[in-house]
Design a protein around this motif. Structure first.
Motif, PDB file in Angstrom:
ATOM      1  N   TYR A 267      12.989  10.955   4.321  1.00  0.00           N
ATOM      2  CA  TYR A 267      14.288  11.234   4.436  1.00  0.00           C
ATOM      3  C   TYR A 267      14.788  11.688   3.037  1.00  0.00           C
ATOM      4  O   TYR A 267      14.483  12.796   2.723  1.00  0.00           O
ATOM      5  CB  TYR A 267      14.805   9.500   4.164  1.00  0.00           C
ATOM      6  CG  TYR A 267      14.421   9.316   2.574  1.00  0.00           C
ATOM      7  CD1 TYR A 267      14.450   9.285   1.453  1.00  0.00           C
ATOM      8  CD2 TYR A 267      13.453   7.904   3.161  1.00  0.00           C
ATOM      9  CE1 TYR A 267      13.158   9.182  -0.016  1.00  0.00           C
ATOM     10  CE2 TYR A 267      11.971   7.570   2.004  1.00  0.00           C
ATOM     11  CZ  TYR A 267      12.376   8.337   0.088  1.00  0.00           C
ATOM     12  OH  TYR A 267      11.561   7.467  -0.719  1.00  0.00           O
ATOM     13  N   ASP A 336      13.138  10.304  -6.145  1.00  0.00           N
ATOM     14  CA  ASP A 336      13.952  10.401  -4.433  1.00  0.00           C
ATOM     15  C   ASP A 336      15.222  10.884  -4.656  1.00  0.00           C
ATOM     16  O   ASP A 336      16.450  10.473  -3.584  1.00  0.00           O
ATOM     17  CB  ASP A 336      13.924   8.853  -3.878  1.00  0.00           C
ATOM     18  CG  ASP A 336      12.436   7.902  -3.624  1.00  0.00           C
ATOM     19  OD1 ASP A 336      11.740   9.473  -3.259  1.00  0.00           O
ATOM     20  OD2 ASP A 336      12.221   6.917  -4.144  1.00  0.00           O
ATOM     21  N   GLY A 366      21.215  10.112   3.629  1.00  0.00           N
ATOM     22  CA  GLY A 366      20.960  10.752   5.787  1.00  0.00           C
ATOM     23  C   GLY A 366      21.271   9.438   6.253  1.00  0.00           C
ATOM     24  O   GLY A 366      20.751   9.528   7.520  1.00  0.00           O
ATOM     25  N   THR A 386      19.852   1.025   1.443  1.00  0.00           N
ATOM     26  CA  THR A 386      19.396   2.368   1.728  1.00  0.00           C
ATOM     27  C   THR A 386      18.593   2.513   0.119  1.00  0.00           C
ATOM     28  O   THR A 386      17.928   3.451   1.168  1.00  0.00           O
ATOM     29  CB  THR A 386      19.907   3.765   2.283  1.00  0.00           C
ATOM     30  OG1 THR A 386      21.680   3.080   2.949  1.00  0.00           O
ATOM     31  CG2 THR A 386      19.870   5.136   2.138  1.00  0.00           C
ATOM     32  N   ARG A 390      14.037   2.907  -2.846  1.00  0.00           N
ATOM     33  CA  ARG A 390      13.628   4.084  -3.567  1.00  0.00           C
ATOM     34  C   ARG A 390      13.453   4.690  -4.871  1.00  0.00           C
ATOM     35  O   ARG A 390      14.643   3.432  -5.518  1.00  0.00           O
ATOM     36  CB  ARG A 390      14.528   5.145  -2.792  1.00  0.00           C
ATOM     37  CG  ARG A 390      14.669   5.121  -1.373  1.00  0.00           C
ATOM     38  CD  ARG A 390      14.945   5.977  -0.797  1.00  0.00           C
ATOM     39  NE  ARG A 390      15.732   5.971   0.708  1.00  0.00           N
ATOM     40  CZ  ARG A 390      16.449   6.537   1.456  1.00  0.00           C
ATOM     41  NH1 ARG A 390      17.196   7.543   0.695  1.00  0.00           N
ATOM     42  NH2 ARG A 390      16.467   7.099   2.760  1.00  0.00           N
TER      43      ARG A 390
END
Length: 960
Positions: A267, A336, A366, A386, A390
């Motif tokens: 990603y 990330d 993304g 999302t 992360r």
């Protein structure tokens, strides 16, 4: 009535007649209200929408006038009611018969998302409402930002429409329309992707590859970016088909035994942090605090909530710079990605919609644009999903309030959020557990470090004192210091001394600092104005009036005196100003201006307050200082003394009565800085009645608190003001007070000169009562000089002039002279006469026994009994005097005399240890006082007292 902004502004009456709504500014005002239906829009936001950063001084009034005209236009026909109404600090656009095309557009888009809906029909109906670019033809940053948000929503709906058309198999129709749209919007990823998909399905592979190449070239040329993975995949399919190869089949979910599944597609890892300022200086404690609250939990691993830090502080205080510096330092802890958004909470463009920010963040993470939900709550939920798992750093700069920030917070640990705002964002601290970091001005060391880094140590060292003056003129505000440093850096032949001199003039200081700003964001006036314009009218008015007043230590009573609002409303406004960091709360309920903010507020007051309004506020403040000081002085001079004559207070001015000397002293402690500043202000503006009367009221407090330097300074101003008035009585009173101040400071010759000048003035004025006060002070001068017989004559003369009864009675000075005569008898060796007078004055009906005059009388009695060989009686009186004097603030001389007397009696009674302790304590006090206050020690010594040795470096006093 119908309002349309999806195109040029258009207003239609119920009969479909198009209404003319005035010129460009009036149109802009109405359009901004229409764009924010059912929401209160403040007057400052409307000012920003119309004039950007350059509003005229009358902008608020012009807005109100334009609203009145619009109401008459919109409500001027049959069956028409204006949808604009006043609500709190601004205006609300709403009404049951009002139709707004933006609301219709939103409703149709929402309807298309419902199960079973004809999605294509509803979306096409929504898009048909557009008549051109949103708000077409209306200028201004704020309206441009609104228009950009609307255009983004239109693009998202267009992408959803063609996704639905392709799902329905209408590829050829889609190609026709998408080809035209891609020409109009060549960098819109979703539209290009739908066009390539339709061309591939129709076998038009060469056209598809050409369209892809045009898009890729333009994207690289204008933005330096590559096409998204999905578009590159479509290009692969088109290449395969164009060369006769079949595109590779998609792998099935089943993985053969022993095979290693392909790794998931990586990603995106956004890196959106802005440029880090190379000249960043200081803030070490704040950086460490951010490490502790943001980085440490992430590095510790394990489950933990999202860490949030709120950086808040004065405009221009370096909040964004600190956030960016720490983020660059810590970005390796967030592999990330790093997301950054300027929320424009305090900008003329108006605050960013959280939904628009979520859309940008999701696309950076993304998520395809067409997959971003149209509802805020759904987009926030997808954002949290999302980010789950992360480690991403989110920087939310320039937030308006907690409601703007909340949808942008991750839902699980691993991420960290840095928020900057001029508001304190208390809601985030309380509900979300955010850690608040308050930025203050540069320390002197940090300011000098910035000068050294940018200008070089040698250049700064060559003008050392000027560097200090420059930093002081900038108020140590980081933005102001940075502007001054940049000016010197860009002019190597200019020196610090010259710029410091330019900045010394308050009237032009902001002009000098703004002169080289290369944009609104780095101009001090603009930076301050963004916070100022967010204030409602009562807060803005009080902000201006407080700056115009001489008050420097602000509180609800002070604001009430200046502005005329009630204290509760003033307290609310002061909290609001502090929350916006236009004021600093330096103690509970007490506030002050930053110097540069005060200059800005003073300019606004000069521009926006009429001269009569400024005069009324100034006169109310002067009157409050005078009458409140008179009320506070009354319990400090008990028994009664006639006060300085004052005019009646303005109607509605509220003052507080004090029940004790302690309450009055506490009030004076809190208002001292304001009173001192007000004397200087009054003298500078030639209000000489205030400039001499206020020091005359304040002197008992300054005397009791030992602030002799301040008292002398105010006394000089009072004498000058009285002389400028050519008023001999005022001059005589002021000279008399100044003589008393010199005596308390230890300069008896100057005290005598002032008393003698005062005597001439009050005799010229024909004021026998005031002449008596001057003679009483001359008697004290003679007493302290050791001329006891002459002192007695002055005290007797004063008593003949001083009225003891009636409205002008000066009971304080009368009793002071009588007590002083008792002391004179003792020093002349008339101990029996001293005892008799002192006992008579201590009669309960005179009320002196619990006051400071009673302490003096008991010390006289102690000496008289000591001289007569009655140590037990003497001990009782000295002990009682000490007990009372310790409860009364501001008379260390009486405590010292009581302790010295106790030491003499304890020595006579054979208690050397106790005598040594009492004498040591007396010495500690005498050393803080002028030499003439130790006359009682000389008398005690003559009666047989030998000061004992102590552990202090000197066991005797310096020579008298």
């Amino acid at each position: 009535m119908e309002f349309r902004i999806l195109g040029a502004l258009e207003v239609r009456a119920p009969d479909s007649t198009v209404l003319a709504v005035g010129g460009r500014r009036q149109q802009a005002l109405l359009a901004f209200l229409v764009a924010h239906p059912d929401r209160i829009v403040s007057v400052p936001r409307l000012v920003d929408a119309i004039w950007d950063d350059s509003p005229p001084a009358t902008a608020d009034r012009q807005v109100r006038n334009m609203v009145g005209l619009l109401r008459r236009i919109l409500g001027g026909g049959p069956g028409r009611v204006s949808p604009i109404r006043t609500d709190g600090p601004g205006y609300l656009f709403a009404g049951p018969e009002v139709r707004v095309d933006v609301q219709q557009f939103t409703a149709l888009v929402d309807a298309a998302a419902q199960p079973g809906a004809d999605r294509v029909a509803r979306l096409r109906e929504a898009l048909a409402l557009w008549r051109g670019p949103a708000l077409d033809g209306l200028p201004g940053r704020a309206l441009s930002a609104v228009a950009a948000g609307l255009e983004e929503r239109r693009m998202v709906v267009l992408e959803r429409l063609y996704e639905a058309e392709l799902t329905a198999g209408r590829d050829e129709l889609a190609i026709t329309e998408l080809t035209e749209l891609v020409v109009a919007f060549p960098l819109r990823d979703g539209l290009v992707r739908h066009l390539l998909t339709a061309l591939a399905r129709c076998g038009r592979h060469v056209e598809g590859l050409a369209a892809y190449r045009r898009y890729a070239d333009r994207l690289a040329e204008e933005l330096g970016l590559d096409p998204s993975p999905r578009l590159r995949a479509l290009q692969g399919e088109l290449l395969g088909a164009a060369s006769g190869r079949r595109p590779a089949a998609r792998p099935t979910r089943a993985v053969p035994a022993g095979a290693v599944p392909a790794p998931p597609r990586p990603y995106p890892r956004p890196a959106q942090l802005p440029w880090d300022l190379p000249s960043f200086i200081g803030r070490a404690a704040q950086l460490q605090a951010m490490d502790r609250h943001l980085a440490a939990p992430v590095l510790a691993g394990g489950p933990h909530p999202t860490s949030v830090v709120v950086i808040t502080g004065i405009p221009g205080g370096g909040k964004s710079t600190l956030a960016v510096r720490w983020s660059h330092r810590a970005r390796e802890h967030f592999p990330d990605g790093q997301l950054f958004a300027d929320l424009h909470g305090w900008s003329s463009a108006g605050p960013q919609d959280p939904h628009a920010v979520l859309g940008a963040f999701l696309r950076a993470l993304g998520v395809p644009a067409e997959d971003v939900p149209g509802r805020l709550d759904e987009a926030a939920a997808l954002y949290r999903t999302t980010l789950a798992g992360r480690r991403v750093l989110i920087v939310l700069d320039n937030a308006l309030d907690a409601e703007q920030v909340r949808p942008l917070l991750p839902g699980t640990g691993g991420c960290a959020v840095v928020v900057t705002s001029r508001d304190r964002l208390t809601g985030l601290v309380v509900r979300e557990g955010a850690e608040r970091i308050e930025l203050v001005d540069f320390s002197p060391a940090e300011g000098r470090a910035l000068l050294h880094r940018v200008l070089g140590a040698e250049r700064v060292a060559a003008h050392g004192p000027a560097a200090t003056r420059l930093l002081d003129a900038c108020g140590h505000l980081p933005l102001a210091v940075g502007l001054a440093v940049a000016r010197l850096r860009d002019r190597p032949h200019h020196d610090l001394t010259g710029l410091a001199a330019e900045l010394a003039a308050e009237g032009t200081r902001l002009d000098v600092l703004d002169a080289d700003g290369d944009g609104p964001s780095v101009r001090l006036r603009t930076v301050f104005a963004l916070s100022y314009r967010a204030l409602d009218e009562p807060a803005g008015r009080l902000f201006r009036l407080l700056a115009l007043s001489p008050a420097v230590d602000l509180s609800a009573p002070v604001a009430e005196a200046v502005g005329g609002q009630d204290a509760a409303e003033c307290a609310r406004i002061l909290r609001r100003l502090a929350n916006s960091h236009l004021l600093t709360e330096h103690a509970a309920g007490r506030y002050r201006f930053h110097d540069l903010v005060r200059l800005f507020a003073t300019e606004r007051g000069a521009d926006q307050e009429s001269e009569p309004a400024r005069d009324r506020a100034r006169d109310r403040w002067y009157a409050w200082c005078l009458h409140q000081s008179a009320a506070a002085t009354a319990p400090l001079l008990a028994p009664r003394r006639p006060r300085v004559p004052l005019p009646p207070p303005p109607e509605g001015l509220r003052t507080t009565a004090f029940g004790s000397a302690e309450e009055a002293l506490r009030w004076y402690d809190g208002q001292r800085a304001n009173l001192v500043a007000t004397v200087g202000h009054a003298f500078e503006h030639r209000n000489d009645e205030v400039a001499w009367k206020l020091p005359a009221l304040v002197w008992p407090y300054l005397h009791r608190s030992g602030r002799h330097a301040e008292r002398l300074a105010l006394g000089r101003t009072a004498v000058a003001a009285a002389r400028r008035l050519d008023d001999p009585l005022a001059t005589g009173r002021s000279l008399n007070d100044q003589g008393h101040a010199w005596s308390a400071a230890g300069d008896l010759p100057r005290a005598r000169r002032h008393y003698e000048q005062a005597l001439d003035q009050v005799r010229t004025a024909g004021a026998p009562a005031v002449e008596g006060q001057v003679l009483a002070n001359l008697g004290a001068f003679r007493f302290f000089s050791g001329d006891y017989a002459e002192a007695a004559d002055h005290f007797e003369d004063a008593l003949r002039l001083l009225p003891a009864e009636g409205p002008d009675a000066d009971e304080w000075t009368v009793r002071l002279c009588e007590v002083s005569l008792a002391a004179v008898h003792a020093f002349l060796g008339r101990f029996e006469a001293a005892r008799a007078r002192a006992e008579r004055l201590l009669a309960p009906e005179l009320g002196l026994h619990e006051g400071i005059l009673g302490c003096s009388l008991r010390n006289v009695l102690g000496i008289a009994h000591y001289a007569a060989g009655r140590p037990d009686e003497a001990l009782r009186h000295f002990a009682r005097s000490l007990s009372v004097s310790r409860r009364i603030t501001g008379f260390p001389d009486q405590q010292a005399n009581s302790l010295a007397g106790l030491a003499a009696i304890q020595q006579a009674l054979g208690r050397p240890a106790a005598a040594r302790r009492s004498w040591t304590a007396a010495l500690d006090l005498y050393r803080q006082l002028p030499a003439h206050y130790r006359a009682p020690v000389t008398l005690l010594t003559s009666l047989g007292f030998t000061p004992p040795d102590t552990d202090t470096p000197a066991t005797t006093l310096p020579p008298r």
